[in-house]
Design an enzyme around this catalytic site. Structure first.
Site, PDB file in Angstrom:
ATOM      1  N   ASN A  13       0.881  -1.165   0.000  1.00  0.00           N
ATOM      2  CA  ASN A  13       0.000   0.000   0.000  1.00  0.00           C
ATOM      3  C   ASN A  13       0.920   1.217   0.000  1.00  0.00           C
ATOM      4  OD1 ASN A  13      -1.740   2.090   0.464  1.00  0.00           O
ATOM      5  ND2 ASN A  13      -2.405   1.405   2.498  1.00  0.00           N
ATOM      6  N   LYS A  15       0.197   4.230  -0.255  1.00  0.00           N
ATOM      7  CA  LYS A  15      -0.419   5.409   0.407  1.00  0.00           C
ATOM      8  C   LYS A  15      -0.213   6.657  -0.459  1.00  0.00           C
ATOM      9  CE  LYS A  15      -0.090   3.074   4.793  1.00  0.00           C
ATOM     10  NZ  LYS A  15      -0.005   3.142   6.245  1.00  0.00           N
ATOM     11  N   HIS A  98      -9.512   1.264   4.677  1.00  0.00           N
ATOM     12  CA  HIS A  98      -8.252   1.448   5.410  1.00  0.00           C
ATOM     13  C   HIS A  98      -8.493   2.382   6.601  1.00  0.00           C
ATOM     14  CE1 HIS A  98      -4.144   2.487   6.413  1.00  0.00           C
ATOM     15  NE2 HIS A  98      -3.790   1.391   5.771  1.00  0.00           N
ATOM     16  N   GLU A 100      -6.841   4.697   7.766  1.00  0.00           N
ATOM     17  CA  GLU A 100      -6.554   6.119   7.498  1.00  0.00           C
ATOM     18  C   GLU A 100      -7.749   6.780   6.816  1.00  0.00           C
ATOM     19  OE1 GLU A 100      -2.829   5.445   5.524  1.00  0.00           O
ATOM     20  OE2 GLU A 100      -1.934   4.860   7.429  1.00  0.00           O
ATOM     21  N   GLU A 170      -5.502  -4.843  10.366  1.00  0.00           N
ATOM     22  CA  GLU A 170      -4.481  -3.826  10.609  1.00  0.00           C
ATOM     23  C   GLU A 170      -4.783  -3.077  11.909  1.00  0.00           C
ATOM     24  OE1 GLU A 170      -2.379  -2.689   6.669  1.00  0.00           O
ATOM     25  OE2 GLU A 170      -3.975  -1.269   7.053  1.00  0.00           O
ATOM     26  N   GLY A 176       2.590   2.271  10.819  1.00  0.00           N
ATOM     27  CA  GLY A 176       3.554   3.352  10.676  1.00  0.00           C
ATOM     28  C   GLY A 176       4.217   3.766  11.980  1.00  0.00           C
ATOM     29  N   SER A 216       3.441  -2.208  10.298  1.00  0.00           N
ATOM     30  CA  SER A 216       4.887  -2.298  10.533  1.00  0.00           C
ATOM     31  C   SER A 216       5.452  -3.688  10.224  1.00  0.00           C
ATOM     32  CB  SER A 216       5.236  -1.867  11.966  1.00  0.00           C
ATOM     33  OG  SER A 216       4.829  -0.531  12.193  1.00  0.00           O
ATOM     34  N   GLY A 237       2.903  -1.189   4.278  1.00  0.00           N
ATOM     35  CA  GLY A 237       2.993   0.241   3.995  1.00  0.00           C
ATOM     36  C   GLY A 237       4.430   0.635   3.695  1.00  0.00           C
ATOM     37  N   GLY A 238       5.111   1.159   4.699  1.00  0.00           N
ATOM     38  CA  GLY A 238       6.460   1.705   4.532  1.00  0.00           C
ATOM     39  C   GLY A 238       7.420   0.800   3.775  1.00  0.00           C
TER      40      GLY A 238
HETATM   41  P1  13P Z   1       3.079   0.289   7.677  1.00  0.00           P
HETATM   42  O1  13P Z   1       3.578  -1.012   7.101  1.00  0.00           O
HETATM   43  O2  13P Z   1       3.824   1.481   7.198  1.00  0.00           O
HETATM   44  O3  13P Z   1       2.945   0.225   9.177  1.00  0.00           O
HETATM   45  O4  13P Z   1       1.591   0.477   7.096  1.00  0.00           O
HETATM   46  C1  13P Z   1       0.700  -0.564   7.187  1.00  0.00           C
HETATM   47  C2  13P Z   1      -0.505  -0.200   6.411  1.00  0.00           C
HETATM   48  O5  13P Z   1      -1.265   0.672   6.792  1.00  0.00           O
HETATM   49  C3  13P Z   1      -0.754  -0.903   5.149  1.00  0.00           C
HETATM   50  O6  13P Z   1      -2.033  -0.635   4.676  1.00  0.00           O
END
Ligand code: 13P
Length: 254
Positions: A13, A15, A98, A100, A170, A176, A216, A237-238
């Site tokens: 993802n 983002k 998600h 967010e 999640e 994050g 993470s 994510g990251g």
């Molecule tokens: P991180 O892997 O950066 O923690 O993000 C997870 C995420 O929100 C994937 O949708």
């Protein structure tokens, strides 16, 4: 429950990261590293990067996804993108619900359900996100909350359509933050989701459902998380923005 019956899927993802030019560099970096993957590999990218990434991923084993979609086919919804629009481009996946989106853009279980319906109607595969905040975990309501999120999001979804749904657990407090759920915590909630799906549909449907963990996930913790009996993949994510890290997680899923 038999893990071997399910397909492991690692999805990135991205983002709100990467211009189209940067997206091209990133996808070209990922491509050779994951070409022999035994698991499913998906990159979910910003709308403006879709054309470039779809073109670069053509003929590869990488599925391409968007990060959201609206529930109407078209109309006066300034700034929104419909599931039809995505499908017409050749997009195969869409992330829905998600945290967010729920946290910063006012999405509710009900609008998540409408988006899931619209995405399935358009022929897309859905990566449906559920998960609790730290306050909710500390209050001891994680299982109930995640079960409710799952039930509402899947309202009106048939057993056959469920084959095009992946659920991603999640925990908001792990996204994050560098804080990962322990593998036992991740598995416990993924198991709750599977039991919830079994209660809505049946044991077969639950057993076939791919459930990802996200929050993470990194090369260092991926092997242990992915070895859990109810964790069938990851939503990353990251680490999905770093080809080597993303590829190492894909390898851990193999
Ligand atoms: P991180 O892997 O950066 O923690 O993000 C997870 C995420 O929100 C994937 O949708």
């Amino acid at each position: 429950m038999n893990k071997a019956k399910r397909k492991a899927v690692i999805a990135g993802n991205w983002k709100m990261n990467k211009t189209p030019a940067e997206a091209k560099t990133l996808i070209e970096g990922i491509k050779p590293l994951v070409k022999d993957a035994g698991c499913g590999v998906v990159c979910c990218v910003p709308y403006v990067d879709l054309s470039v990434v779809l073109e670069a991923a053509k003929g590869t084993n990488i599925g391409v996804g968007a990060e959201n979609c609206h529930w109407e086919k078209s109309g006066a919804y300034t700034g929104e993108i419909s599931a039809e629009m995505l499908a017409s481009m050749g997009v195969q996946y869409v992330i829905i619900g998600h945290s967010e989106r729920r946290q910063y853009f006012g999405e509710t279980n009900e609008t998540v359900n409408k988006r899931v319906r619209a995405a399935l109607d358009a022929g897309l595969n859905v990566i449906l996100c559920v998960g609790e905040s730290l306050a909710q975990r500390e209050q001891g309501i994680t299982s109930e909350l995640v079960a409710l999120q799952t039930k509402i999001a899947l309202g009106g979804v048939s057993k056959d359509e469920l084959k095009r749904v992946i659920i991603a657990y999640e925990p908001i407090w792990a996204i994050g933050t560098g804080k990962t759920a322990t593998s036992a915590q991740a598995n416990e909630v993924c198991k709750t989701i599977r039991e919830t799906v079994a209660s809505i549909y049946d044991a077969d449907a639950a057993e076939a459902l791919t459930i990802q963990y996200g929050g993470s996930m990194k090369p260092g913790n991926a092997p242990e998380l992915l070895a859990q009996p109810d964790v069938d993949g990851g939503l990353i994510g990251g680490a999905s923005l770093k080809p080597d890290d993303f590829a190492a997680i894909v390898k851990a899923a193999d």
